[in-house]
Scaffold this active site. Structure first.
Site, PDB file in Angstrom:
ATOM      1  N   ASP A 172      -1.528 -24.756   4.037  1.00  0.00           N
ATOM      2  CA  ASP A 172      -1.577 -24.998   5.477  1.00  0.00           C
ATOM      3  C   ASP A 172      -0.149 -25.338   5.875  1.00  0.00           C
ATOM      4  O   ASP A 172       0.338 -26.435   5.592  1.00  0.00           O
ATOM      5  CB  ASP A 172      -2.527 -26.156   5.796  1.00  0.00           C
ATOM      6  CG  ASP A 172      -2.642 -26.433   7.294  1.00  0.00           C
ATOM      7  OD1 ASP A 172      -1.781 -25.947   8.056  1.00  0.00           O
ATOM      8  OD2 ASP A 172      -3.578 -27.142   7.700  1.00  0.00           O
ATOM      9  N   HIS A 173       0.539 -24.386   6.506  1.00  0.00           N
ATOM     10  CA  HIS A 173       1.977 -24.564   6.724  1.00  0.00           C
ATOM     11  C   HIS A 173       2.286 -25.784   7.571  1.00  0.00           C
ATOM     12  O   HIS A 173       3.390 -26.345   7.481  1.00  0.00           O
ATOM     13  CB  HIS A 173       2.581 -23.303   7.361  1.00  0.00           C
ATOM     14  CG  HIS A 173       2.220 -23.104   8.795  1.00  0.00           C
ATOM     15  ND1 HIS A 173       1.043 -22.509   9.194  1.00  0.00           N
ATOM     16  CD2 HIS A 173       2.876 -23.433   9.933  1.00  0.00           C
ATOM     17  CE1 HIS A 173       1.000 -22.469  10.513  1.00  0.00           C
ATOM     18  NE2 HIS A 173       2.086 -23.014  10.985  1.00  0.00           N
ATOM     19  N   LYS A 179      -4.425 -21.216  23.665  1.00  0.00           N
ATOM     20  CA  LYS A 179      -3.369 -20.238  23.912  1.00  0.00           C
ATOM     21  C   LYS A 179      -3.198 -20.047  25.419  1.00  0.00           C
ATOM     22  O   LYS A 179      -4.100 -20.323  26.199  1.00  0.00           O
ATOM     23  CB  LYS A 179      -3.710 -18.906  23.242  1.00  0.00           C
ATOM     24  CG  LYS A 179      -3.692 -18.997  21.711  1.00  0.00           C
ATOM     25  CD  LYS A 179      -3.875 -17.626  21.077  1.00  0.00           C
ATOM     26  CE  LYS A 179      -3.766 -17.722  19.562  1.00  0.00           C
ATOM     27  NZ  LYS A 179      -2.414 -18.127  19.126  1.00  0.00           N
ATOM     28  N   HIS A 181      -5.409 -27.499  10.843  1.00  0.00           N
ATOM     29  CA  HIS A 181      -4.266 -28.258  11.350  1.00  0.00           C
ATOM     30  C   HIS A 181      -4.671 -29.596  11.959  1.00  0.00           C
ATOM     31  O   HIS A 181      -4.164 -30.653  11.579  1.00  0.00           O
ATOM     32  CB  HIS A 181      -3.505 -27.453  12.403  1.00  0.00           C
ATOM     33  CG  HIS A 181      -2.967 -26.148  11.922  1.00  0.00           C
ATOM     34  ND1 HIS A 181      -2.671 -25.886  10.600  1.00  0.00           N
ATOM     35  CD2 HIS A 181      -2.644 -25.013  12.599  1.00  0.00           C
ATOM     36  CE1 HIS A 181      -2.189 -24.663  10.487  1.00  0.00           C
ATOM     37  NE2 HIS A 181      -2.171 -24.118  11.683  1.00  0.00           N
ATOM     38  N   ARG A 229       0.819  -1.213   0.000  1.00  0.00           N
ATOM     39  CA  ARG A 229       0.000   0.000   0.000  1.00  0.00           C
ATOM     40  C   ARG A 229       0.852   1.262   0.000  1.00  0.00           C
ATOM     41  O   ARG A 229       0.580   2.209  -0.723  1.00  0.00           O
ATOM     42  CB  ARG A 229      -0.926   0.017   1.227  1.00  0.00           C
ATOM     43  CG  ARG A 229      -2.047  -1.013   1.166  1.00  0.00           C
ATOM     44  CD  ARG A 229      -2.883  -0.940   2.433  1.00  0.00           C
ATOM     45  NE  ARG A 229      -4.001  -1.872   2.403  1.00  0.00           N
ATOM     46  CZ  ARG A 229      -5.182  -1.614   1.882  1.00  0.00           C
ATOM     47  NH1 ARG A 229      -5.400  -0.437   1.336  1.00  0.00           N
ATOM     48  NH2 ARG A 229      -6.145  -2.507   1.904  1.00  0.00           N
TER      49      ARG A 229
END
Length: 505
Positions: free
Chosen positions: A196-197, A357, A259, A61
């Protein structure tokens, strides 16, 4: 070992080198591009897996000088690359760096991109082969895909064009189907790479090798011997600066839909006839199509938010005290659920998935817990707290496999105790594992799709998750758990109802 001219160049043991091409990264100044994508491209170049004329084009940007963009990329490589710094490699990469500045909704910006790619084809010899990586918020996917079509960038005669789409792919089944339909209008199926890493991690790929290359485990891989399976992805960090993305998405959409369900499919799938993309996808789809969400959502799911507490010896904020999180938010930071797979192999074997988390520590693992021996000829005092045999595949951070079993304690008495036999990647192999994005980006440039979920897998995963999220939306309130713990009491009760407990990784 020297090169053998008689070896088949298609041999997958040999590293494959991408042909003439470029990659365009939308969102080049974002966190993902800076920390992962740019360093991964440098590492590929450093390993000699990119062509000399390869080009990296950023779409940003804010307008800056070319020299400033090159310096930004240099700093990203210095901070995140896994391979050593080589000035020759960097100069080769820097020669192919370009950036286009503008807005996604302005046609003028897209015309500049078209012109820049034509310039690259002429100067770098990329031959019209371009991959478009959407490292942008999901809400912008439809706009960018539509603009690629409008400006003729999605297809080119005699060359390939591919699109890479980051997760989450939709926020429910309906939105995923809508996005799939839009993408299918613009790109052919084989040109769409839903990334999907996690699927690029060496330890995830090792699940299939572990199962199908070893004759000692596959005979036990069924309901006759397996009691249950636990799949855990725990993080010790909070949401950090991701409030704008995370709130309204939550742990289930962010992690379980992609995942963890993909890990479950690999653990449960039947042996494929080969490891090509089509064969793998057929077997994974069978599992996802037969996966059943809990019949009693109130008994076999749990969702909660972390509260203030202690993590790593530091006092931390609760989710609702994080910057830009609404005080009335009901977005879950912890999610757990039981999934049953309606096949002969897995009948009666529950799969427990959890993610959260601000938990006790960072770990991702798959634990296959076996049934207790049907008869144990030991005295009552011989086996104190003897557990069940378990095979644990550690995805991160300490990649490896642990086998837990009972063994006799040295001495004259027949005393049994649980022990562990451990395999660690770092100790067994000299070769370092490639970073997940490194492997996946190269596969995109090669047009090799085995590690990328196809449209059917994405939609089947949403069919599993949607009923759970709908139930949570109808329920009143949300549970909480203290930061630094292993989740809410409701998750422990969920397991206790089945006579089981969560592992403490």
């Amino acid at each position: 070992m020297g090169n053998n001219p008689l070896r088949d160049p298609r041999d997958r043991r040999l590293p494959q080198i991408a042909g003439p091409c470029s990659i365009v990264i939308f969102g080049i100044t974002g966190d993902l591009a800076r920390r992962k994508l740019i360093p991964a491209i440098y590492d590929l170049a450093n390993r000699g897996l990119l062509p000399p004329g390869f080009a990296l084009v950023g779409f940003a940007r804010q307008d800056t000088r070319h020299e400033d963009f090159v310096e930004y990329a240099r700093e990203a490589v210095k901070a995140g690359a896994r391979t050593p710094w080589h000035e020759t490699t960097w100069k080769q990469m820097a020669a192919g760096l370009r950036c286009v500045y503008g807005s996604f909704d302005e046609d003028e910006s897209w015309e500049k991109l078209v012109s820049k790619l034509q310039e690259i084809d002429d100067e770098r010899g990329t031959g019209g082969n371009h991959a478009f990586y959407l490292s942008i918020p999901p809400a912008l996917f439809p706009l960018v895909v539509s603009k690629l079509k409008k400006h003729g960038l999605a297809q080119s005669s005699g060359a390939w064009r591919r699109v890479v789409i980051e997760k989450p792919f939709g926020h429910d089944l309906a939105s995923a189907q809508e996005l799939n339909a839009l993408v299918a209008e613009v790109f052919p199926r084989e040109s769409v790479f839903r990334i999907d890493h996690y699927l690029g991690k060496e330890t995830v790929q090792n699940i299939l090798a572990f199962r199908f290359a070893n004759g000692m485990f596959e005979p036990l891989w069924n309901s006759n011997y397996v009691d249950h399976v636990q799949i855990t992805m725990a993080e010790d960090i909070g949401i950090g600066s991701r409030a704008a993305y995370y709130d309204g998405i939550g742990a289930a959409r962010d992690v379980i839909q992609n995942h963890l369900l993909q890990l479950m499919a690999r653990i449960a799938m039947e042996e494929p006839v080969s490891f090509n993309a089509n064969s793998l996808q057929i077997e994974k789809q069978k599992i996802l199509a037969n996966a059943r969400p809990p019949a009693r959502m109130d008994l076999h799911t749990a969702h909660a938010q972390y509260e203030e507490g202690w993590a790593g010896g530091v006092e931390v904020l609760g989710y609702k005290q994080e910057l830009d999180i609404p005080a009335h938010s009901t977005t879950e930071t912890f999610a757990a659920m039981r999934i049953d797979i309606a096949t002969r192999r897995w009948a009666g074997v529950p799969f427990y998935l959890r993610t959260g988390k601000r938990l006790g520590r960072r770990v991702t693992e798959v634990a296959v817990v076996f049934q207790r021996a049907p008869h144990q000829p030991f005295g009552r005092n011989d086996t104190e707290e003897l557990g069940q045999n378990a095979l644990v595949m550690r995805i991160q951070p300490d990649e490896g496999v642990t086998l837990r079993f009972g063994a006799k304690v040295p001495g004259t008495a027949m005393e049994i105790r649980d022990v562990s036999m451990d395999f660690a990647y770092g100790g067994a192999f000299v070769e370092s594992s490639p970073e997940a994005y490194e492997r996946l980006i190269l596969d995109v440039l090669l047009g090799d799709p085995p590690l990328f979920p196809q449209v059917e897998e994405v939609e089947l995963a949403w069919k599993i998750l949607d009923p759970v999220i709908d139930h949570w939306a109808r329920s009143k309130g949300i549970d909480t758990y203290a930061s630094g713990t292993w989740g809410p009491e409701s998750a422990d009760k969920m397991m206790a109802r089945d006579g089981r407990t969560w592992r403490r990784p």
